[in-house]
Write a protein that holds these residues in place. Structure first.
Motif, PDB file in Angstrom:
ATOM      1  N   GLY A   1      28.325  30.857  34.429  1.00 41.55           N
ATOM      2  CA  GLY A   1      29.495  31.559  34.940  1.00 41.55           C
ATOM      3  C   GLY A   1      30.732  31.384  34.083  1.00 41.55           C
TER       4      GLY A   1
ATOM      5  N   PRO B   1      32.696  35.005  33.505  1.00 43.27           N
ATOM      6  CA  PRO B   1      33.608  35.408  34.588  1.00 43.27           C
ATOM      7  C   PRO B   1      34.676  34.359  34.877  1.00 43.27           C
ATOM      8  N   SER B   2      34.354  33.097  34.585  1.00 39.12           N
ATOM      9  CA  SER B   2      35.361  32.043  34.770  1.00 39.12           C
ATOM     10  C   SER B   2      36.546  32.288  33.843  1.00 39.12           C
TER      11      SER B   2
ATOM     12  N   ILE C   1      28.502  39.933  33.686  1.00 38.59           N
ATOM     13  CA  ILE C   1      29.632  40.288  34.550  1.00 38.59           C
ATOM     14  C   ILE C   1      29.553  41.727  35.068  1.00 38.59           C
TER      15      ILE C   1
ATOM     16  N   LEU D   1      37.324  35.248  32.447  1.00 39.62           N
ATOM     17  CA  LEU D   1      37.971  36.504  32.851  1.00 39.62           C
ATOM     18  C   LEU D   1      38.774  36.330  34.136  1.00 39.62           C
ATOM     19  N   ARG D   2      38.419  35.311  34.922  1.00 41.99           N
ATOM     20  CA  ARG D   2      39.246  34.970  36.065  1.00 41.99           C
ATOM     21  C   ARG D   2      40.453  34.163  35.611  1.00 41.99           C
TER      22      ARG D   2
ATOM     23  N   VAL E   1      32.295  36.675  41.353  1.00 41.17           N
ATOM     24  CA  VAL E   1      31.202  36.762  40.378  1.00 41.17           C
ATOM     25  C   VAL E   1      30.877  35.380  39.822  1.00 41.17           C
ATOM     26  N   LYS E   2      31.889  34.622  39.473  1.00 43.63           N
ATOM     27  CA  LYS E   2      31.687  33.266  38.943  1.00 43.63           C
ATOM     28  C   LYS E   2      30.905  32.393  39.925  1.00 43.63           C
TER      29      LYS E   2
ATOM     30  N   MET F   1      28.907  42.696  39.053  1.00 48.04           N
ATOM     31  CA  MET F   1      29.819  43.507  39.857  1.00 48.04           C
ATOM     32  C   MET F   1      29.102  44.729  40.437  1.00 48.04           C
TER      33      MET F   1
ATOM     34  N   TYR G   1      22.113  38.386  38.956  1.00 51.61           N
ATOM     35  CA  TYR G   1      23.371  38.635  38.256  1.00 51.61           C
ATOM     36  C   TYR G   1      23.186  38.315  36.766  1.00 51.61           C
TER      37      TYR G   1
ATOM     38  N   PHE H   1      36.716  38.225  39.991  1.00 45.09           N
ATOM     39  CA  PHE H   1      36.010  37.430  38.985  1.00 45.09           C
ATOM     40  C   PHE H   1      35.603  36.070  39.549  1.00 45.09           C
TER      41      PHE H   1
END
Length: 304
Positions: A269, A272-273, A46, A275-276, A23-24, A50, A43, A20
């Motif tokens: 982002g 994904p931030s 998310i 989700l990270r 991706v971010k 990916m 992109y 993640f």
């Protein structure tokens, strides 16, 4: 020992959250200094990001920058959680009844995060540049083409000296100060409140799990604008003197982003931030609690 426990918790969490982070980083660099609609969108979200990364760069690309990322977690969380735990051990975080003092927790979370960021800044610099590198068809931002951590550090050192490795460290210290303070303070206060009110007590670590999720939400909202700025500063190309060729510093970067991309760009982002941050924060703080229990058990045995 507190520093080792904090570092180990960070490494364990970092392995799972790294995709993640990749991706971010890509989404934060996408459309750099371009108005909306005037740049290619490689992109979209998310899942699409990916899929695109795997399609063009392979599955392993989702773990780009993993080596410096894990070293970064070891250094940063070892320092910040170690300092924070020492502050707690010295009685600086709680009142006479043992309740967490929110302001004190916020202050020491901020200071410990700032210290950790200073030592970990070179690793974050390399990690960002490794994560941004991709095939030409989906490239965003400056492409540095480092082959790995050691190669990147040698290359940066040869070009810009020791100071080049700490380029942007002041911004990273501000970023981590905000993130650490919001994460740790929210976690500590929420977990204590749930424990005091007998909420989520079915398992020893359930309240830690719920509180760490809350900490992740708070941290993501507070951190993302500065995170976007730091991604841009770290990834930009520099001249022979180590000066950035796109941004001269934090204020200049913020001004240019606002002017060309608009205020919403500071939350690029964010998905994904979160989700990270969510699994990372959950794993980090739950592992931290578990490892502290192991540490206390070991200390009791050695003292017996």
């Amino acid at each position: 020992m507190d520093f080792i426990v904090g570092g180990m918790a960070g490494v364990a969490a970092g392995f799972f959250s790294n995709p993640f982070d990749v991706v971010k980083t890509r989404m934060q660099l996408q459309g750099e200094l371009r108005a909306r609609g005037q740049h290619a969108v490689h992109y979209k979200n998310i899942p699409h990001a990916m899929y695109t990364i795997v399609k063009h760069d392979g599955v392993a690309a989702l773990q780009k920058g993993l080596v410096p990322a894990l070293w970064f977690q070891l250094v940063v969380n070892g320092v910040r959680l170690g300092i924070y735990q020492h502050a707690d051990d010295f009685g600086l975080l709680r009142d006479e009844k043992g309740n967490t003092l929110f302001v004190n927790s916020l202050f020491f979370g901020s200071i410990s995060g700032m210290c950790g960021a200073f030592f970990g800044s070179p690793l974050q610099l390399v990690k960002t540049q490794l994560m941004s590198y991709s095939s030409e068809k989906i490239a965003v931002g400056t492409q540095h083409a480092h082959s790995g951590l050691t190669y990147a550090m040698r290359k940066i050192y040869r070009k810009n000296g020791l100071g080049g490795l700490w380029r942007g460290a002041h911004g990273m210290m501000i970023r981590n100060s905000i993130g650490s303070a919001s994460q740790i303070a929210a976690y500590a206060v929420c977990k204590e409140w749930m424990d005091d009110n007998n909420m989520f007590q079915q398992s020893k670590y359930l309240s830690a799990f719920v509180a760490s999720n809350i900490g992740a939400v708070v941290k993501t909202i507070a951190l993302t604008p500065m995170d976007v700025i730091m991604t841009r500063l770290y990834n930009q190309s520099v001249d022979a003197e180590g000066r950035g060729q796109l941004y001269s510093g934090i204020v200049d970067c913020a001004r240019k982003i606002t002017k060309t991309e608009g205020l919403l760009a500071f939350y690029k982002g964010m998905g994904p931030s979160y989700l990270r941050q969510a699994p990372h924060t959950v794993l980090l703080l739950v592992f931290w609690d578990m490892l502290k229990d192991v540490q206390k058990s070991w200390e009791r045995k050695t003292q017996a």
